[in-house]
Design a protein around this motif. Structure first.
Motif, PDB file in Angstrom:
ATOM      1  N   ARG A 124      35.580  48.281  36.564  1.00 38.17           N
ATOM      2  CA  ARG A 124      35.195  49.024  35.662  1.00 38.17           C
ATOM      3  C   ARG A 124      33.970  49.104  35.606  1.00 38.17           C
ATOM      4  NH1 ARG A 124      40.709  47.216  32.614  1.00 38.17           N
ATOM      5  NH2 ARG A 124      38.944  46.371  31.608  1.00 38.17           N
ATOM      6  N   THR A 125      33.695  47.721  36.072  1.00 39.34           N
ATOM      7  CA  THR A 125      32.186  47.278  35.750  1.00 39.34           C
ATOM      8  C   THR A 125      31.581  48.101  36.994  1.00 39.34           C
ATOM      9  OG1 THR A 125      32.617  45.003  34.401  1.00 39.34           O
ATOM     10  CG2 THR A 125      30.159  45.578  35.417  1.00 39.34           C
TER      11      THR A 125
ATOM     12  N   ALA B  81      36.139  33.296  40.580  1.00 40.76           N
ATOM     13  CA  ALA B  81      35.216  32.438  39.043  1.00 40.76           C
ATOM     14  C   ALA B  81      34.079  32.892  39.357  1.00 40.76           C
ATOM     15  CB  ALA B  81      36.310  31.391  39.213  1.00 40.76           C
ATOM     16  N   ALA B  82      33.533  32.977  40.240  1.00 44.07           N
ATOM     17  CA  ALA B  82      32.110  33.571  39.737  1.00 44.07           C
ATOM     18  C   ALA B  82      32.293  35.535  39.528  1.00 44.07           C
ATOM     19  CB  ALA B  82      30.991  33.341  41.354  1.00 44.07           C
ATOM     20  N   ILE B  83      32.592  36.383  40.250  1.00 44.74           N
ATOM     21  CA  ILE B  83      33.164  37.846  39.548  1.00 44.74           C
ATOM     22  C   ILE B  83      33.438  37.746  38.736  1.00 44.74           C
ATOM     23  CG2 ILE B  83      34.133  39.744  40.117  1.00 44.74           C
ATOM     24  CD1 ILE B  83      34.818  39.435  43.159  1.00 44.74           C
TER      25      ILE B  83
ATOM     26  N   HIS C  39      42.123  49.457  45.708  1.00 46.09           N
ATOM     27  CA  HIS C  39      42.009  49.513  44.839  1.00 46.09           C
ATOM     28  C   HIS C  39      41.776  50.605  43.474  1.00 46.09           C
ATOM     29  CE1 HIS C  39      40.541  45.631  47.235  1.00 46.09           C
ATOM     30  NE2 HIS C  39      40.125  45.161  46.420  1.00 46.09           N
ATOM     31  N   VAL C  40      42.819  50.351  42.686  1.00 44.52           N
ATOM     32  CA  VAL C  40      42.724  51.157  41.386  1.00 44.52           C
ATOM     33  C   VAL C  40      42.540  50.730  40.094  1.00 44.52           C
ATOM     34  CG1 VAL C  40      43.507  53.350  43.858  1.00 44.52           C
ATOM     35  CG2 VAL C  40      44.480  51.850  41.580  1.00 44.52           C
ATOM     36  N   LEU C  41      41.807  51.228  39.518  1.00 46.11           N
ATOM     37  CA  LEU C  41      40.952  50.905  38.033  1.00 46.11           C
ATOM     38  C   LEU C  41      42.403  50.932  37.598  1.00 46.11           C
ATOM     39  CD1 LEU C  41      38.591  50.238  36.533  1.00 46.11           C
ATOM     40  CD2 LEU C  41      39.287  53.050  35.433  1.00 46.11           C
TER      41      LEU C  41
ATOM     42  N   LEU D   5      41.065  40.874  35.581  1.00 43.89           N
ATOM     43  CA  LEU D   5      39.641  40.513  36.376  1.00 43.89           C
ATOM     44  C   LEU D   5      38.872  41.406  37.188  1.00 43.89           C
ATOM     45  CD1 LEU D   5      36.938  39.240  36.261  1.00 43.89           C
ATOM     46  CD2 LEU D   5      38.518  37.267  38.646  1.00 43.89           C
ATOM     47  N   LEU D   6      39.857  41.626  38.399  1.00 45.74           N
ATOM     48  CA  LEU D   6      39.759  43.056  39.318  1.00 45.74           C
ATOM     49  C   LEU D   6      39.393  43.840  38.674  1.00 45.74           C
ATOM     50  CD1 LEU D   6      39.647  43.966  42.728  1.00 45.74           C
ATOM     51  CD2 LEU D   6      41.766  43.454  43.249  1.00 45.74           C
ATOM     52  N   LYS D   7      40.336  44.268  37.279  1.00 48.40           N
ATOM     53  CA  LYS D   7      40.216  46.026  36.893  1.00 48.40           C
ATOM     54  C   LYS D   7      38.676  45.833  36.275  1.00 48.40           C
ATOM     55  CE  LYS D   7      43.893  47.073  34.700  1.00 48.40           C
ATOM     56  NZ  LYS D   7      45.462  47.070  34.164  1.00 48.40           N
TER      57      LYS D   7
END
Length: 520
Positions: free
Chosen positions: A297-298, A258-260, A325-327, A291-293
């Motif tokens: 990206r960010t 949630a913070a990310i 972890h991949v885009l 969200l992870l993706k």
């Protein structure tokens, strides 16, 4: 002396002495404009020991901290741990009755409160009437600064030095006892065969921004101290604060999903330089793949590590490494990774035997980081830790052929909302005294922002009409705001099985339809 020389040290006392000698001028703790070097931290913590001893605190006694994150908290933890006293941080967002319960349960002799929480601490201390002494943090430090460093016997590796409270299904929180061995055994850097995230550089900086009453916040202390690096402390999480910290030298941090989300979706994130952030660890709640993706990206130069654990395992016991972890996303990004070195994980069935790979069962842990048990609760301890020392997490999962763990559901009823643990029984107890309520069952439902949010299903007493807002306000007076239901459904009757037990799954199912697992 090389960092490898530090690998066998396993107490707060040993680490502080080591780094005060090896890196005396390096910053150990920083908050705002205040910084403390390792040499200063070693001396000040011994002065704090003298203050604690003069306040009647001895080995095995509990002291409490009531306040937000602070370098003062970490220094008090260092002092208490060196002498074998037990630090018990109390969540500042808790309601007064919850704070009172924890302070009573610890039998703490002393509570040290930051300025904004002294009044609350005084009120609670007067209410529980246990002779608890309240001292404002800056007053404690001013007094300690005028004292000679203490003479003391250092705590042993298996002495309890930290007690964190985790809510329980009975409605009362349980004190998880954590020792020097629990806190340091998996956090020491070992350059031999180490992965990149296990090797700390002299200029590394760990941001401590998650609440110190949680292992995700307090866990910054042994991680930084074991490796002789700077810990940057922020009182509480804000997305701007995290972005500022990243641009000002933070190289490692832990955030809940949630913070990310708040960080990467903040307007300033577009212009923030993330190139110095080496590793971002996330956990405490499931991470939505989209969200992870977005986060990847960010922060394209940052390595992401998912970590899984619980208070009872002193935090991380499994990890999903950056290479997974991949885009574009992949199946493994839905997992909680594999056991970290020194930890064994098994998925076990009802007979406590290991399940075949690919079959669902309870995730069980064997680790030197496992708690010795719950404070003054031998029955609860026996239900969690079996006779062979394996800790039963209450999480249901699957292990694949490569050892990756996939969490499917919760054997227990716990809800994780924004990284905070919420137990239905605790919320139900707070709501049940309302004059309109005949029955109540609390469940977690999907939330794009929080992972899960709390919902209450209620059966009203005859000839009563429920005001949802009034019931939420009533509940808010009795428990912390993050535990209060975001919404309420009025239903005609509770679904029950033949023995009368409420079928929570039947209440939850409509909200989780279409989800690929029963946690968000």
């Amino acid at each position: 002396m090389s960092q490898a020389s530090n690998h066998d040290l396993i107490t707060f006392d040993d680490h502080l002495k080591f780094w005060a000698r090896e890196r005396p001028t390096f910053v150990a703790l920083e908050e705002g404009s205040r910084s403390t070097t390792y040499e200063e931290a070693e001396l000040l913590s011994r002065q704090l020991i003298e203050f604690l001893q003069q306040s009647g605190v001895g080995k095995g006694d509990r002291i409490a901290w009531l306040g937000k994150n602070s370098d003062r908290y970490f220094l008090l933890l260092y002092a208490a741990a060196r002498m074998g006293a037990v630090m018990a941080p109390v969540g500042w967002r808790l309601a007064a009755p919850e704070i009172g319960y924890i302070l009573t349960d610890t039998a703490a002799k002393l509570v040290i409160a930051s300025a904004e929480f002294v009044e609350m601490a005084d009120e609670v201390a007067a209410e529980i009437d246990t002779g608890l002494i309240v001292v404002e943090a800056e007053t404690a430090f001013a007094k300690a600064g005028n004292l000679n460093p203490a003479q003391y016997t250092p705590a042993d590796v298996d002495d309890t030095v930290l007690q964190l409270y985790t809510s329980g299904t009975t409605g009362n929180p349980k004190g998880v006892e954590l020792s020097n061995r629990n806190l340091f055994s998996l956090r020491r850097s070992n350059p031999e065969d180490a992965q990149p995230w296990e090797i700390y550089k002299e200029d590394d900086c760990i941001l401590a921004v998650m609440p110190c009453a949680h292992i995700g916040g307090t866990g910054s202390a042994p991680m930084g101290l074991a490796n002789g690096v700077r810990i940057l402390v922020q009182a509480e999480f804000t997305p701007i604060g995290v972005l500022d910290a990243i641009e000002n030298g933070t190289t490692m941090l832990f955030l809940v999903p949630a913070a990310i989300q708040m960080v990467v979706q903040h307007p300033r994130a577009v212009d923030t330089d993330f190139s110095g952030l080496r590793f971002l660890m996330y956990g405490a709640a499931p991470m939505p793949l989209e969200l992870l993706k977005e986060a990847v990206r960010t922060m394209p130069e940052t390595s992401f590590l998912q970590v899984y654990g619980m208070t009872e395992t002193t935090g991380t016991i499994s990890l999903l490494p950056p290479d997974d972890h991949v885009l574009e996303g992949n199946q493994r990004m839905r997992s909680a990774g594999k056991a970290v070195p020194g930890v064994k994980i098994e998925v076990r069935g009802a007979d406590n035997g290991e399940c075949p790979r690919g079959e669902i069962g309870e995730i069980c842990i064997s680790s030197p980081s496992n708690t010795s048990g719950y404070w003054k609760l031998p029955d609860a301890t026996a239900k969690t830790i079996d006779s062979d020392g394996w800790l039963h997490t209450g999480d249901a999962g699957i292990m694949d052929e490569d050892g990756y763990i996939y969490i499917q559901d919760r054997i227990k009823d716990m809800i994780i909302s924004g990284g905070e643990n919420v137990y239905p029984a605790e919320v139900e107890n707070a709501m049940f005294g309302h004059p309109c309520i005949a029955e109540v069952a609390v469940i977690g439902i999907p939330s794009d922002r929080w992972g899960e949010e709390v919902k209450a299903c209620v059966v009203c007493k005859p000839e009563t009409e429920l005001d949802e807002g009034e019931l939420i306000a009533y509940t808010r007076e009795r428990i912390a705001a993050f535990k209060v239901p975001k919404s309420i459904d009025v239903i005609p009757e509770m679904p029950r099985n033949a023995s009368g037990k409420i079928l929570r799954r039947q209440l939850r199912d409509p909200y989780w339809e279409g989800q690929d697992r029963q946690v968000s």
